[in-house]
Design an enzyme around this catalytic site. Structure first.
Site, PDB file in Angstrom:
ATOM      1  N   HIS A 107      30.997  40.322  36.176  1.00 24.93           N
ATOM      2  CA  HIS A 107      32.145  39.501  36.536  1.00 24.93           C
ATOM      3  C   HIS A 107      33.322  39.752  35.585  1.00 24.93           C
ATOM      4  O   HIS A 107      34.481  39.708  36.002  1.00 24.93           O
ATOM      5  CB  HIS A 107      31.804  38.005  36.577  1.00 24.93           C
ATOM      6  CG  HIS A 107      32.947  37.210  37.100  1.00 24.93           C
ATOM      7  ND1 HIS A 107      33.229  37.125  38.454  1.00 24.93           N
ATOM      8  CD2 HIS A 107      33.949  36.542  36.473  1.00 24.93           C
ATOM      9  CE1 HIS A 107      34.340  36.434  38.618  1.00 24.93           C
ATOM     10  NE2 HIS A 107      34.800  36.068  37.431  1.00 24.93           N
ATOM     11  N   HIS A 144      41.100  36.938  29.634  1.00 19.91           N
ATOM     12  CA  HIS A 144      42.345  37.098  30.398  1.00 19.91           C
ATOM     13  C   HIS A 144      43.558  37.354  29.489  1.00 19.91           C
ATOM     14  O   HIS A 144      44.416  38.170  29.812  1.00 19.91           O
ATOM     15  CB  HIS A 144      42.604  35.861  31.252  1.00 19.91           C
ATOM     16  CG  HIS A 144      41.583  35.682  32.335  1.00 19.91           C
ATOM     17  ND1 HIS A 144      41.393  36.609  33.333  1.00 19.91           N
ATOM     18  CD2 HIS A 144      40.685  34.702  32.567  1.00 19.91           C
ATOM     19  CE1 HIS A 144      40.433  36.191  34.135  1.00 19.91           C
ATOM     20  NE2 HIS A 144      39.980  35.035  33.693  1.00 19.91           N
ATOM     21  N   HIS A 173      40.727  37.431  41.112  1.00 26.26           N
ATOM     22  CA  HIS A 173      39.640  37.918  41.980  1.00 26.26           C
ATOM     23  C   HIS A 173      40.196  38.641  43.213  1.00 26.26           C
ATOM     24  O   HIS A 173      39.657  39.657  43.632  1.00 26.26           O
ATOM     25  CB  HIS A 173      38.725  36.766  42.400  1.00 26.26           C
ATOM     26  CG  HIS A 173      38.058  36.096  41.231  1.00 26.26           C
ATOM     27  ND1 HIS A 173      37.351  34.931  41.347  1.00 26.26           N
ATOM     28  CD2 HIS A 173      38.010  36.428  39.908  1.00 26.26           C
ATOM     29  CE1 HIS A 173      36.893  34.571  40.148  1.00 26.26           C
ATOM     30  NE2 HIS A 173      37.286  35.454  39.257  1.00 26.26           N
ATOM     31  N   ASP A 186      37.111  40.668  36.640  1.00 29.25           N
ATOM     32  CA  ASP A 186      38.319  39.991  36.146  1.00 29.25           C
ATOM     33  C   ASP A 186      39.299  40.990  35.514  1.00 29.25           C
ATOM     34  O   ASP A 186      40.502  40.925  35.745  1.00 29.25           O
ATOM     35  CB  ASP A 186      37.947  38.966  35.056  1.00 29.25           C
ATOM     36  CG  ASP A 186      37.455  37.643  35.624  1.00 29.25           C
ATOM     37  OD1 ASP A 186      37.695  37.362  36.813  1.00 29.25           O
ATOM     38  OD2 ASP A 186      36.834  36.885  34.857  1.00 29.25           O
TER      39      ASP A 186
HETATM   40 ZN   LIG Z   1      36.795  35.506  37.222  1.00 27.19          ZN
END
Ligand SMILES: [Zn+2]
Length: 291
Positions: free
Chosen positions: A223, A250, A67, A227
């Protein structure tokens, strides 16, 4: 500029301070509780990547970097030193907005050196089951994301953000992380989300949200864009390319970073001409930086 909070996964209290850095420094984390041990925010130091992105060097960990790194990209900060007195960044409200506000309050200083971009020359596509991520040549940096989440409030959401248009500050930075009550116990059993609360994430129930209102109807996909931008910052340079992701996470974000950096024929270093509105930047040095 400093703030304090708790880590989302560790629940550990942490104080964080961001200070200006010289050109070419990049983003560097410093553990003040470990004699100022330094970990550079780059792909060599990427460690565990599952529910958050963590950096590790010589056994020293810095967790949940995405973030803040996203906020640096969104505000145009290339060089900064981030001091932490614990192993995880503070989650604050679960978005990048508090970080953006900190940076804006400190002020942004343009540096003399022109910014070096990583310009994508050839398309790169990665697939894993139904997950997909790709980057294509382009003269600007844009990110488009699709998710398909089995929840009545989410389902299929898609969003495209152009980072050269100021989209980030208004449409991406405020989007908060999210999790569901149903997964909570399993995640806690894995040692995750010990710092999670209704104040720092959107809590999904079976058919709604426990802590409304949402900041955007499609806050979830926003969001994911946040990310992705933060994870791609581990390339260490601003990208000129069009990134497309579908149900990635991720692990796939950082896989794309490794893939790009491994093959030197996929990209070239580039500086825009003198008219670049965005030279390399850091925070404005401010007199009162004491934590
Ligand atoms: Zn996040």
């Amino acid at each position: 500029m400093s703030c304090e909070g708790v880590g989302l996964h560790s629940g550990a209290p942490v104080k964080m301070r961001i200070v200006p850095a010289s050109p070419r420094c990049g983003i560097v984390f410093r553990r003040t509780d470990l004699d100022g041990f330094q970990i550079e925010a780059n792909s060599h130091n990427v460690a565990r990547v599952s529910y958050a992105t963590s950096l590790m060097k010589k056994g020293v960990l810095i967790s949940t970097t995405e973030h803040l790194l996203s906020a640096f990209v969104g505000t145009g900060i290339d060089n900064a030193i981030v001091e932490l007195d614990n192993l995880e960044l503070p989650i604050l409200d679960g978005s990048a907005r508090p970080f953006v506000e900190m940076i804006q309050k400190a002020g942004i200083r343009k540096q003399r050196r022109p910014r070096t971009y990583l310009k994508i020359r050839r398309s790169i596509e990665l697939k894993e089951g139904n997950k997909f991520i790709a980057v294509y040549p382009s003269d600007k940096y844009s990110v488009s994301y699709s998710i398909n989440f089995p929840h009545p409030l989410i389902g299929r959401e898609s969003l495209e953000a152009d980072l050269s248009d100021g989209d980030y500050l208004r449409h991406i930075a405020p989007a908060r992380t999210f999790g569901s009550r149903q997964d909570e116990q399993a995640m806690r059993n894995m040692g995750l989300i010990r710092g999670a609360s209704r104040d720092n994430c959107i809590v999904l129930t079976e058919d709604g949200v426990e802590n409304p209102p949402l900041r955007f109807k499609d806050e979830f996909v926003r969001h994911k864009v946040l990310d992705l931008i933060g994870d791609l910052a581990l390339i260490g340079r601003r990208i000129l390319g069009k990134v497309v992701a579908d149900r990635a996470g991720h692990a796939m974000h950082t896989a794309l970073v490794s893939r790009i950096l491994k093959d030197r024929t996929l990209w070239e270093e580039s500086t825009l001409d003198d008219k670049d509105p965005l030279p390399a930047s850091t925070l404005d040095p401010v007199p009162s930086q004491a934590v």
